[in-house]
Motif scaffolding. Structure first.
Motif, PDB file in Angstrom:
ATOM      1  N   ALA A   1       0.855  -1.190   0.000  1.00 36.12           N
ATOM      2  CA  ALA A   1       0.000   0.000   0.000  1.00 36.12           C
ATOM      3  C   ALA A   1       0.890   1.238   0.000  1.00 36.12           C
ATOM      4  O   ALA A   1       1.871   1.308   0.750  1.00 36.12           O
ATOM      5  N   PHE A   2       0.548   2.203  -0.840  1.00 37.77           N
ATOM      6  CA  PHE A   2       1.363   3.404  -1.013  1.00 37.77           C
ATOM      7  C   PHE A   2       0.572   4.646  -0.612  1.00 37.77           C
ATOM      8  O   PHE A   2      -0.656   4.679  -0.716  1.00 37.77           O
ATOM      9  N   PHE A   3       1.297   5.660  -0.191  1.00 35.41           N
ATOM     10  CA  PHE A   3       0.675   6.931   0.173  1.00 35.41           C
ATOM     11  C   PHE A   3       1.755   7.993   0.249  1.00 35.41           C
ATOM     12  O   PHE A   3       2.945   7.688   0.379  1.00 35.41           O
ATOM     13  N   ASP A   4       1.343   9.240   0.139  1.00 36.47           N
ATOM     14  CA  ASP A   4       2.249  10.373   0.319  1.00 36.47           C
ATOM     15  C   ASP A   4       1.938  11.058   1.643  1.00 36.47           C
ATOM     16  O   ASP A   4       0.837  10.911   2.199  1.00 36.47           O
ATOM     17  N   THR A   5       2.905  11.795   2.148  1.00 34.48           N
ATOM     18  CA  THR A   5       2.728  12.482   3.421  1.00 34.48           C
ATOM     19  C   THR A   5       3.167  13.937   3.310  1.00 34.48           C
ATOM     20  O   THR A   5       3.904  14.320   2.399  1.00 34.48           O
ATOM     21  N   ALA A   6       2.714  14.719   4.274  1.00 39.55           N
ATOM     22  CA  ALA A   6       3.209  16.080   4.428  1.00 39.55           C
ATOM     23  C   ALA A   6       4.568  16.030   5.142  1.00 39.55           C
ATOM     24  O   ALA A   6       5.015  14.967   5.593  1.00 39.55           O
ATOM     25  N   GLU A   7       5.215  17.169   5.257  1.00 41.83           N
ATOM     26  CA  GLU A   7       6.545  17.217   5.857  1.00 41.83           C
ATOM     27  C   GLU A   7       6.515  17.055   7.364  1.00 41.83           C
ATOM     28  O   GLU A   7       7.482  16.570   7.963  1.00 41.83           O
ATOM     29  N   GLN A   8       5.422  17.473   8.004  1.00 40.73           N
ATOM     30  CA  GLN A   8       5.361  17.485   9.454  1.00 40.73           C
ATOM     31  C   GLN A   8       4.117  16.743   9.935  1.00 40.73           C
ATOM     32  O   GLN A   8       3.167  16.529   9.170  1.00 40.73           O
ATOM     33  N   LYS A   9       4.154  16.342  11.211  1.00 43.20           N
ATOM     34  CA  LYS A   9       2.993  15.680  11.791  1.00 43.20           C
ATOM     35  C   LYS A   9       1.803  16.622  11.762  1.00 43.20           C
ATOM     36  O   LYS A   9       1.996  17.844  11.852  1.00 43.20           O
ATOM     37  N   PRO A  10       0.614  16.115  11.601  1.00 43.80           N
ATOM     38  CA  PRO A  10       0.235  14.698  11.592  1.00 43.80           C
ATOM     39  C   PRO A  10       0.403  13.990  10.249  1.00 43.80           C
ATOM     40  O   PRO A  10      -0.084  12.875  10.092  1.00 43.80           O
ATOM     41  N   PHE A  11       1.065  14.624   9.267  1.00 43.84           N
ATOM     42  CA  PHE A  11       1.512  14.000   8.020  1.00 43.84           C
ATOM     43  C   PHE A  11       0.414  13.739   6.989  1.00 43.84           C
ATOM     44  O   PHE A  11       0.701  13.264   5.898  1.00 43.84           O
ATOM     45  N   CYS A  12      -0.838  14.039   7.297  1.00 39.27           N
ATOM     46  CA  CYS A  12      -1.925  13.662   6.391  1.00 39.27           C
ATOM     47  C   CYS A  12      -1.887  14.440   5.082  1.00 39.27           C
ATOM     48  O   CYS A  12      -1.549  15.621   5.039  1.00 39.27           O
ATOM     49  N   ILE A  13      -2.258  13.744   4.009  1.00 43.90           N
ATOM     50  CA  ILE A  13      -2.424  14.317   2.682  1.00 43.90           C
ATOM     51  C   ILE A  13      -3.870  14.066   2.249  1.00 43.90           C
ATOM     52  O   ILE A  13      -4.428  12.998   2.509  1.00 43.90           O
TER      53      ILE A  13
END
Length: 451
Positions: A316-328
């Motif tokens: 499973a793949f996903f991207d994140t933001a640079e900082q917590k909470p990281f959600c995109i």
């Protein structure tokens, strides 16, 4: 491998043991790492009863350990400087926040502290034997294997796998946080973590090109940002120690973020990161499909997994933001163009709400081919979730610096949220995008019937 090799040669300020009163994690100096340390495994129990004070427990002294509750073991990895893991306290507190459980920190710093990585790696099966002795006594006192969750970081992930193998895969769950790659890559299942080591094995791979393990090891394997360079981490050696460990540790911080649930980090089962980026694997979580798997603590809620049966190596793949909470937050941008010739290029899209908040996504990982009367669906990733989008801007670019400037003639652009599929889809018609020029417009709700 540059980060792995240089890391072993970097010095660190010396720290000393401080074990008076409540039990604390063993703190050693860089000198200890140079001369080496013999193995000594300490089990430290944290409970809701007294969060501020850990107890040393072993197979003959259980302290306040309650065999009727869930037990989570936290197992760290290689410690080349002798310091305590900076994330350990937050992980213990986060686990106790979500459930009244036994949290057992497996402190094998004496053994993991060495500048010679193979020396630490060679001790992993011995650590697993110590844990088996303790778990055997848990079972005697009435505990259940299915109520045990092991969270292993780096080398600790493989230690968890060794323990699970000793119990024929009957442990309830193993979570591997960027399992160690060096000396474990291409090893047979009995010499590393594998999907048969527990009823459910979930793995987060965040540094597959250096310190982590590249191939799938669990029932579901999560690859944030493809498992490679993590946003917000230094890209060069000038980032100091963070350059060497930031990507590797990101798996831990993603798990920590999942405990707080400020937002849910969602992943998409897919064959490759490229297919995910191209929007080919985002069918879960829509109005008529099962929810997508969640990354971290709540990964076992995924309906694609059945306890006791499991799945074999679902990636499973996903991207994140640079900082917590990281959600995109994902959107599809559907564009139908009417240029006579094919236009190849990238799109930058910016959203703005009525309060002036903005969020931007550059969809430039590979050029899109815009053809006459053909719909191109681009997957956009935003750091913020704007509930009511008041304005949208688009920039089209071919990436050419010296060549002529092109136009992209758009019949219709449609914006649809994947995170909130029931939100109204937004449209705009008859646009001409001049290359590298921002075009701003107010979207309108799309008609229910689309041609």
């Amino acid at each position: 491998m540059l980060r792995f090799c240089v890391l072993l040669a970097l010095p660190c300020l010396a720290r000393s043991d401080g074990n008076e009163g409540c039990a604390t994690f063993t703190r050693l100096s860089f000198h200890s790492a140079v001369v080496g340390t013999g193995l000594d495994v300490r089990l430290m129990l944290h409970t809701e009863k007294d969060r501020a004070c850990a107890q040393i427990i072993n197979s003959t002294a259980f302290g306040d350990f309650n065999v009727t509750k869930r037990t989570t073991f936290i197992i760290h990895g290689f410690r080349p400087t002798g310091s305590a893991p900076v994330w350990m306290g937050d992980l213990v507190a986060g686990l106790l926040d979500v459930e009244d459980m036994n949290v057992v920190v497996v402190d094998w710093n004496r053994g993991a502290t060495t500048v010679i990585y193979p020396h630490a790696s060679s001790k992993t099966k011995k650590v697993a034997m110590v844990l088996k002795e303790f778990i055997d006594q848990m079972l005697v006192k009435g505990a259940s294997l299915g109520n045990i969750h092991m969270i292993g970081v780096s080398l600790g992930a493989h230690i968890s796998g060794f323990v699970g193998e000793m119990y024929a895969g009957q442990l309830g769950r193993i979570t591997g946080l960027d399992p160690a790659g060096p000396l474990f890559n291409e090893k047979p299942p009995e010499d590393r973590l594998d999907p048969s080591d527990a009823q459910f094995v979930d793995v987060i791979h965040s540094d597959i090109n250096a310190l982590g393990y590249k191939e799938p090891l669990g029932n579901i394997d999560f690859y944030p940002n493809g498992g490679l360079d993590q946003p917000g981490c230094p890209k060069t050696i000038f980032g100091g120690m963070r350059y060497f460990k930031c990507d590797h540790q990101r798996s831990v911080y993603l798990f920590l973020a999942s405990l707080r649930r400020d937002c849910d980090v969602i992943a998409y089962p897919c064959d490759s990161y490229r297919d995910y980026r191209n929007g080919k694997c985002v069918n879960c979580g829509t109005a008529h499909t099962e929810p997508c798997p969640l990354v971290g603590y709540y990964a076992d809620l995924w309906k694609g997994y059945s306890r006791g049966k499991g799945l074999q190596s679902t990636k499973a793949f996903f991207d994140t933001a640079e900082q917590k909470p990281f959600c995109i937050y994902h959107y599809f941008v559907d564009i139908i163009s009417w240029n006579k010739n094919v236009r190849r290029g990238s799109i930058t899209i910016k959203l703005r709400d009525k309060d002036g908040n903005t969020t931007e996504s550059k969809i430039d990982h590979e050029p899109a081919a815009f053809q006459k009367y053909h719909q191109v669906s681009l997957l956009a990733r935003f750091n913020q979730d704007l509930n009511r989008v008041a304005a949208v801007s688009l920039v089209f670019s071919t990436g050419s610096v010296l060549g002529p400037k092109y136009k992209l003639r758009v019949i219709r652009v449609k914006l649809r949220s994947l995170a909130h599929p029931h939100r109204p889809q937004l449209c705009r018609y008859d646009l001409v995008l001049m290359e590298n020029v921002e075009t701003v417009f107010q979207p309108i709700p799309c008609p229910r019937l689309q041609l």
